[in-house]
Motif scaffolding. Structure first.
Motif, mmCIF file in Angstrom:
data_model
loop_
_atom_site.group_PDB
_atom_site.id
_atom_site.type_symbol
_atom_site.label_atom_id
_atom_site.label_comp_id
_atom_site.label_asym_id
_atom_site.label_seq_id
_atom_site.Cartn_x
_atom_site.Cartn_y
_atom_site.Cartn_z
ATOM 1 N N GLU A 115 0.844 -1.180 0.000
ATOM 2 C CA GLU A 115 0.000 0.000 0.000
ATOM 3 C C GLU A 115 0.893 1.248 0.000
ATOM 4 O OE1 GLU A 115 -1.839 -3.369 2.347
ATOM 5 O OE2 GLU A 115 0.130 -2.397 2.235
ATOM 6 N N ALA A 116 0.339 2.387 -0.399
ATOM 7 C CA ALA A 116 1.087 3.633 -0.305
ATOM 8 C C ALA A 116 1.425 3.905 1.158
ATOM 9 C CB ALA A 116 0.273 4.783 -0.884
ATOM 10 N N LEU A 117 2.623 4.450 1.394
ATOM 11 C CA LEU A 117 3.124 4.629 2.759
ATOM 12 C C LEU A 117 3.407 6.092 3.064
ATOM 13 C CD1 LEU A 117 5.811 1.774 2.801
ATOM 14 C CD2 LEU A 117 3.425 1.607 3.543
ATOM 15 N N TYR A 118 3.308 6.427 4.348
ATOM 16 C CA TYR A 118 3.803 7.707 4.844
ATOM 17 C C TYR A 118 4.303 7.465 6.260
ATOM 18 C CZ TYR A 118 4.380 12.724 5.375
ATOM 19 O OH TYR A 118 4.928 13.980 5.537
ATOM 20 N N VAL A 119 5.596 7.666 6.463
ATOM 21 C CA VAL A 119 6.199 7.428 7.774
ATOM 22 C C VAL A 119 5.915 8.631 8.666
ATOM 23 C CG1 VAL A 119 8.299 6.874 9.038
ATOM 24 C CG2 VAL A 119 8.018 6.080 6.668
ATOM 25 N N GLY A 120 5.180 8.396 9.758
ATOM 26 C CA GLY A 120 4.800 9.469 10.653
ATOM 27 C C GLY A 120 3.340 9.848 10.476
ATOM 28 N N GLU A 121 2.940 10.905 11.129
ATOM 29 C CA GLU A 121 1.559 11.384 11.047
ATOM 30 C C GLU A 121 1.506 12.562 10.076
ATOM 31 O OE1 GLU A 121 -0.824 9.802 12.263
ATOM 32 O OE2 GLU A 121 0.234 8.466 13.649
ATOM 33 N N PRO A 122 0.942 12.376 8.875
ATOM 34 C CA PRO A 122 0.943 13.440 7.879
ATOM 35 C C PRO A 122 0.033 14.597 8.277
ATOM 36 C CG PRO A 122 -0.412 11.608 7.137
ATOM 37 C CD PRO A 122 0.266 11.152 8.392
ATOM 38 N N ALA A 123 0.421 15.791 7.888
ATOM 39 C CA ALA A 123 -0.390 16.980 8.141
ATOM 40 C C ALA A 123 -1.273 17.301 6.948
ATOM 41 C CB ALA A 123 0.521 18.162 8.465
ATOM 42 N N TRP A 124 -1.443 16.320 6.081
ATOM 43 C CA TRP A 124 -2.271 16.493 4.879
ATOM 44 C C TRP A 124 -2.953 15.169 4.566
ATOM 45 C CZ3 TRP A 124 -0.458 14.063 0.163
ATOM 46 C CH2 TRP A 124 0.795 13.460 0.290
ATOM 47 N N GLU A 125 -3.939 15.200 3.694
ATOM 48 C CA GLU A 125 -4.729 14.015 3.391
ATOM 49 C C GLU A 125 -3.979 13.117 2.415
ATOM 50 O OE1 GLU A 125 -6.920 11.066 3.388
ATOM 51 O OE2 GLU A 125 -7.593 12.732 4.659
ATOM 52 N N THR A 126 -3.564 11.944 2.875
ATOM 53 C CA THR A 126 -2.789 11.022 2.043
ATOM 54 C C THR A 126 -3.646 9.954 1.373
ATOM 55 O OG1 THR A 126 -2.328 9.666 3.993
ATOM 56 C CG2 THR A 126 -0.690 11.324 3.395
ATOM 57 N N GLY A 127 -4.937 9.948 1.652
ATOM 58 C CA GLY A 127 -5.811 8.944 1.055
ATOM 59 C C GLY A 127 -6.111 7.836 2.044
ATOM 60 N N ARG A 128 -7.325 7.311 1.988
ATOM 61 C CA ARG A 128 -7.759 6.365 3.011
ATOM 62 C C ARG A 128 -7.045 5.020 2.926
ATOM 63 N NH1 ARG A 128 -11.594 2.713 1.174
ATOM 64 N NH2 ARG A 128 -12.405 3.076 -0.926
ATOM 65 N N ARG A 129 -6.451 4.707 1.784
ATOM 66 C CA ARG A 129 -5.789 3.409 1.645
ATOM 67 C C ARG A 129 -4.302 3.451 1.977
ATOM 68 N NH1 ARG A 129 -8.552 0.407 -3.621
ATOM 69 N NH2 ARG A 129 -10.714 0.622 -2.909
ATOM 70 N N ALA A 130 -3.792 4.634 2.295
ATOM 71 C CA ALA A 130 -2.376 4.752 2.634
ATOM 72 C C ALA A 130 -2.127 4.256 4.054
ATOM 73 C CB ALA A 130 -1.914 6.193 2.493
ATOM 74 N N ALA A 170 15.733 4.333 7.943
ATOM 75 C CA ALA A 170 16.294 4.456 9.289
ATOM 76 C C ALA A 170 15.372 3.918 10.359
ATOM 77 C CB ALA A 170 16.630 5.933 9.575
ATOM 78 N N GLU A 171 14.053 4.072 10.177
ATOM 79 C CA GLU A 171 13.124 3.809 11.277
ATOM 80 C C GLU A 171 12.204 2.619 11.069
ATOM 81 O OE1 GLU A 171 11.089 7.467 12.274
ATOM 82 O OE2 GLU A 171 12.789 8.634 11.571
ATOM 83 N N VAL A 172 11.937 2.247 9.804
ATOM 84 C CA VAL A 172 11.029 1.137 9.526
ATOM 85 C C VAL A 172 11.804 -0.118 9.120
ATOM 86 C CG1 VAL A 172 9.092 0.314 8.132
ATOM 87 C CG2 VAL A 172 9.193 2.732 8.831
ATOM 88 N N ALA A 173 12.726 0.022 8.194
ATOM 89 C CA ALA A 173 13.438 -1.135 7.641
ATOM 90 C C ALA A 173 14.127 -2.000 8.707
ATOM 91 C CB ALA A 173 14.454 -0.677 6.592
#
Length: 306
Positions: free
Chosen positions: A240-255, A299-302
């Protein structure tokens, strides 16, 4: 251990996944992303393959599709370690010797970093424009893989005798730097899974949801076992599409977003079902945000995926 790679931005801009910032991006952005992948432990960067897009599909697919070999060769010179994947080369559009010449040269120039991903293709007008067989593209791909095995092997004068292609006594130098170029077969149809099982060094599923992917992997392994193929196969997955952390914008419900540990826990499920490499994609609003996400993932997930 699950390794991670990524499809490059910019070089293909389908409406399904391209971010708005990519429309104005160019070569310098591709280099920056590829160098970030090289620096942050990504196993590969990938580039797509289409020759031409008909008007009926341009709205969804766009017409931005960089040439695969030219793009990967350009990035080979800008990187040192990361592998170079065609995801996927529609090899039925070209004679196997033409394909072999281009990719053998790429492997030679990059010091053996090529992974040749191949697929059947789906755009009928594209095949018709170059005089290729669209209706028989599955059978053409089956034979083309065999022909490419010969043409990308160690012999200066490769030989292949098949139903559609026959060659011998024709020398091609340079040879690939690798003794055996890995061939990963793309596609999720029953025919594609069978092809990957019988002919591939790897399998590149095309966006199967997790539940279906697990079933596909079971079938892949069963087909390989029934055929007596004992060599290991690299099983992939597109996350799925990823974003590390809490985004301050709408990344989409499937991310998938959130803390690194939570992302890693979710992604480990791929390894548990038999996946060896995941292709990750990050939501981003700029090149800088993308490379920052790549660095954060490495650095943080892998480390939690190992």
């Amino acid at each position: 251990m699950v390794v991670y790679g990524m499809q490059l931005p910019v070089q293909s801009q389908s409406a399904l996944y391209a971010e708005p910032w990519e429309a104005a991006a160019g070569p310098e952005d591709l280099v920056a992303v590829a160098r970030a992948a090289d620096a942050h432990g990504f196993d590969y960067v990938a580039s797509c393959d289409h020759v031409a897009i008909p008007r009926r599909l341009a709205g969804a697919m766009s017409t931005v599709w960089y040439d695969t070999v030219a793009t990967l060769s350009f990035l080979a010179a800008a990187t040192e370690r990361v592998r170079l994947l065609s995801h996927v080369a529609v090899v039925g559009l070209r004679h196997p010797l033409v394909t072999a010449k281009a990719y053998a040269t790429l492997d030679h120039l990059s010091g053996g970093r090529l992974v040749l991903g191949v697929g059947a293709g789906h755009v009928q007008e594209e095949f018709e424009a170059v005089g290729a067989d669209f209706a028989g593209r599955g059978a053409v791909l089956d034979e083309t893989i065999d022909a490419l095995r010969a043409a990308l092997g160690p012999e200066e004068y490769p030989e292949h005798r098949g139903e559609r292609f026959s060659f011998g006594g024709l020398g091609q130098l340079p040879r690939p730097a690798q003794e055996r170029v890995p061939v990963w077969v793309g596609g999720s149809s029953p025919a594609a899974v069978r092809r990957a099982a019988l002919k591939g060094d790897g399998w590149l599923p095309q966006g199967d949801p997790r539940g279906r992917l697990a079933e596909q992997i079971v079938r892949l392994k069963r087909l390989r076992e029934e055929a007596g193929v004992e060599a290991p196969i690299t099983v992939g997955a597109i996350t799925e599409a990823l974003y590390v952390g809490e985004p301050a914008w709408e990344t989409g419900r499937r991310a998938l977003t959130g803390k690194p540990e939570a992302l890693a826990e979710s992604l480990r499920a791929y390894g548990e079902m038999g996946v060896h490499q995941i292709q990750v994609r990050f939501r981003s609003r700029s090149r800088t945000e993308l490379t920052d996400q790549m660095a954060a993932f490495a650095a943080e997930v892998a480390p939690h995926l190992r």
